[in-house]
Design an enzyme around this catalytic site. Structure first.
Site, PDB file in Angstrom:
ATOM      1  N   TYR A   1      38.214 -18.009 -29.589  1.00  0.00           N
ATOM      2  CA  TYR A   1      38.579 -17.371 -28.322  1.00  0.00           C
ATOM      3  C   TYR A   1      39.627 -18.191 -27.571  1.00  0.00           C
ATOM      4  O   TYR A   1      40.229 -17.699 -26.623  1.00  0.00           O
ATOM      5  CB  TYR A   1      37.324 -17.187 -27.455  1.00  0.00           C
ATOM      6  CG  TYR A   1      36.269 -16.352 -28.152  1.00  0.00           C
ATOM      7  CD1 TYR A   1      36.393 -14.969 -28.206  1.00  0.00           C
ATOM      8  CD2 TYR A   1      35.189 -16.952 -28.779  1.00  0.00           C
ATOM      9  CE1 TYR A   1      35.445 -14.196 -28.874  1.00  0.00           C
ATOM     10  CE2 TYR A   1      34.240 -16.187 -29.446  1.00  0.00           C
ATOM     11  CZ  TYR A   1      34.377 -14.814 -29.495  1.00  0.00           C
ATOM     12  OH  TYR A   1      33.448 -14.060 -30.167  1.00  0.00           O
TER      13      TYR A   1
ATOM     14  N   LYS B   1      17.246 -11.313 -35.954  1.00  0.00           N
ATOM     15  CA  LYS B   1      18.044 -10.977 -37.132  1.00  0.00           C
ATOM     16  C   LYS B   1      17.773 -11.922 -38.298  1.00  0.00           C
ATOM     17  O   LYS B   1      18.582 -12.051 -39.209  1.00  0.00           O
ATOM     18  CB  LYS B   1      19.532 -10.977 -36.766  1.00  0.00           C
ATOM     19  CG  LYS B   1      19.859 -10.018 -35.614  1.00  0.00           C
ATOM     20  CD  LYS B   1      21.343  -9.848 -35.398  1.00  0.00           C
ATOM     21  CE  LYS B   1      21.610  -8.836 -34.277  1.00  0.00           C
ATOM     22  NZ  LYS B   1      23.042  -8.494 -34.150  1.00  0.00           N
TER      23      LYS B   1
ATOM     24  N   LYS C   1      26.677 -16.468 -42.839  1.00  0.00           N
ATOM     25  CA  LYS C   1      26.448 -16.236 -41.416  1.00  0.00           C
ATOM     26  C   LYS C   1      24.991 -16.567 -41.113  1.00  0.00           C
ATOM     27  O   LYS C   1      24.068 -15.964 -41.672  1.00  0.00           O
ATOM     28  CB  LYS C   1      26.754 -14.785 -41.046  1.00  0.00           C
ATOM     29  CG  LYS C   1      26.541 -14.481 -39.564  1.00  0.00           C
ATOM     30  CD  LYS C   1      26.880 -13.034 -39.247  1.00  0.00           C
ATOM     31  CE  LYS C   1      26.676 -12.720 -37.790  1.00  0.00           C
ATOM     32  NZ  LYS C   1      27.000 -11.309 -37.479  1.00  0.00           N
TER      33      LYS C   1
ATOM     34  N   SER D   1      31.030 -17.715 -29.822  1.00  0.00           N
ATOM     35  CA  SER D   1      31.008 -17.629 -28.363  1.00  0.00           C
ATOM     36  C   SER D   1      30.261 -18.782 -27.710  1.00  0.00           C
ATOM     37  O   SER D   1      30.684 -19.298 -26.669  1.00  0.00           O
ATOM     38  CB  SER D   1      30.387 -16.290 -27.942  1.00  0.00           C
ATOM     39  OG  SER D   1      29.065 -16.156 -28.460  1.00  0.00           O
TER      40      SER D   1
ATOM     41  N   GLU E   1      25.399 -17.142 -51.696  1.00  0.00           N
ATOM     42  CA  GLU E   1      25.948 -15.989 -50.968  1.00  0.00           C
ATOM     43  C   GLU E   1      27.461 -15.876 -51.211  1.00  0.00           C
ATOM     44  O   GLU E   1      27.980 -14.792 -51.481  1.00  0.00           O
ATOM     45  CB  GLU E   1      25.678 -16.136 -49.466  1.00  0.00           C
ATOM     46  CG  GLU E   1      24.242 -15.934 -49.042  1.00  0.00           C
ATOM     47  CD  GLU E   1      23.870 -14.468 -48.902  1.00  0.00           C
ATOM     48  OE1 GLU E   1      24.703 -13.595 -49.247  1.00  0.00           O
ATOM     49  OE2 GLU E   1      22.753 -14.184 -48.446  1.00  0.00           O
TER      50      GLU E   1
ATOM     51  N   LYS F   1      29.930 -19.054 -40.385  1.00  0.00           N
ATOM     52  CA  LYS F   1      29.683 -18.753 -38.971  1.00  0.00           C
ATOM     53  C   LYS F   1      28.271 -19.175 -38.605  1.00  0.00           C
ATOM     54  O   LYS F   1      27.334 -18.799 -39.318  1.00  0.00           O
ATOM     55  CB  LYS F   1      29.874 -17.249 -38.736  1.00  0.00           C
ATOM     56  CG  LYS F   1      29.693 -16.813 -37.283  1.00  0.00           C
ATOM     57  CD  LYS F   1      29.878 -15.307 -37.142  1.00  0.00           C
ATOM     58  CE  LYS F   1      29.658 -14.887 -35.682  1.00  0.00           C
ATOM     59  NZ  LYS F   1      29.781 -13.434 -35.512  1.00  0.00           N
TER      60      LYS F   1
END
Length: 330
Positions: free
Chosen positions: A319, A223, A200, A280, A239, A254
């Site tokens: 979505y 972040k 991510k 999104s 990871e 992501k």
């Protein structure tokens, strides 16, 4: 291979039936996971301005969406709560409440649909913290790894007890997959899957999502100390390798389209189920292009989903899931 004209690659493209017969990759509704946003109330549909066509739904609306997904052949929902401001706190204690919004939605879906549909639940503290970070912070605002993992374990057990089928840690803390897997085993949840957000990235494509869960205006800082640097690919493989060793059943990349190269490398390196999240910002860009008259929504949606499958993804969180499933069934 023989040369032209013995070989004419256009031969198999000349008719629709032949193109269908020779198509290497096919997307079906069974490849889709539908992300949904849960909010408080009854009979609530709250449209999200930065995500045209996407709404926050109260629990009864989420149940209706679950039944819709079953009818469309979509096998799994991904739930994200829009936690009310008065239930957010510095340490995100609401994540541990067995009657929180997420747990109520899980139980309601399972009561209505049983095992006809899977429920994937987000594990991270940003929907519950007053500062918008995914974990606990120190006085300097640095997210504490090990202390956060302890809370994430409790959050995972809370969701599993409510009936979650797939725990999806999106926090990017080191060691959380192993801790969660051990806790699930000890608590008798041996069949609860873990889909790790293993790669991510600290991306610019998340803005509308943070609006949807109510954390964008709260976020203090960024972040980048826990989400991955967009310039790194080898680190993504490390990871993924660590999360698989700790007990992840599947892994996620992501965002999606900007990181297809990562999805390809993960699939080639590990031969495990790889999922991509068409986030999104990606959704919003398609909708903006459609609104500007610059694109055909149906064609763009299906083509981008094909790109994920062609890259080796087992499935896609999007979505556009319900819209895509309708197109596939048309």
């Amino acid at each position: 291979m023989s040369s032209y004209p013995l070989t004419r690659l256009r031969r198999t493209r000349a008719t629709a039936w032949s193109r269908a017969l020779h198509r290497e990759v096919l997307v079906t509704p069974a490849d889709l996971i539908w992300p949904l946003f849960v909010t408080e109330g009854q009979g609530v549909e709250d449209p999200i301005g930065s995500l045209p066509g996407v709404s926050r739904w109260s629990v009864d609306g989420i149940v209706a969406r679950a039944k819709e997904a079953v009818a469309l052949g979509i096998p799994c929902l991904a739930l994200f709560p829009n936690t009310q401001p008065d239930r957010r706190s510095e340490n995100g204690e609401e994540a541990l409440n067995p009657d929180n919004l997420m747990c109520r939605a899980i139980r309601a879906i399972k009561d209505a649909c049983g095992d006809e549909i899977g429920v994937l639940t987000d594990v991270a503290l940003d929907p519950y913290t007053s500062h918008g970070q995914d974990g606990l912070i120190d006085d300097a605002g640095y997210v504490l790894n090990d202390a956060t993992v302890e809370v994430l374990v409790g959050q995972s057990l809370n969701q599993a007890a409510a009936g979650a089928d797939v725990i999806a840690p999106s926090d990017m803390m080191d060691g959380r997959i192993g801790a969660i897997r051990e806790a699930l085993e000890d608590a008798g949840h041996a069949n609860v899957q873990i889909m790790s957000y293993a790669a991510k990235y600290a991306s610019a494509f998340y803005g509308p999502f943070r609006d949807a869960v109510g954390s964008s205006g709260l976020l203090k800082g960024n972040k980048k100390t826990y989400q991955m640097d967009p310039g790194n690919a080898e680190e993504a493989l490390r990871e993924v390798e660590m999360d698989l060793a700790e007990g992840a059943d599947s892994v996620m990349v992501k965002p999606g389209l900007p990181y297809l190269d990562i999805a390809v490398r993960v699939k080639e390196a590990f031969s495990v189920p790889v999922f991509a999240y068409q986030v999104s910002g990606e959704y919003a860009m398609i909708e903006a292009a459609v609104a500007a008259g610059a694109a055909d929504r149906d064609a763009m949606v299906l083509e981008t989903l094909l790109a994920f499958k062609r890259a080796g993804c087992s499935g896609v969180l999007t979505y556009h899931a319900a819209h895509a499933a309708r197109l596939m069934g048309a």
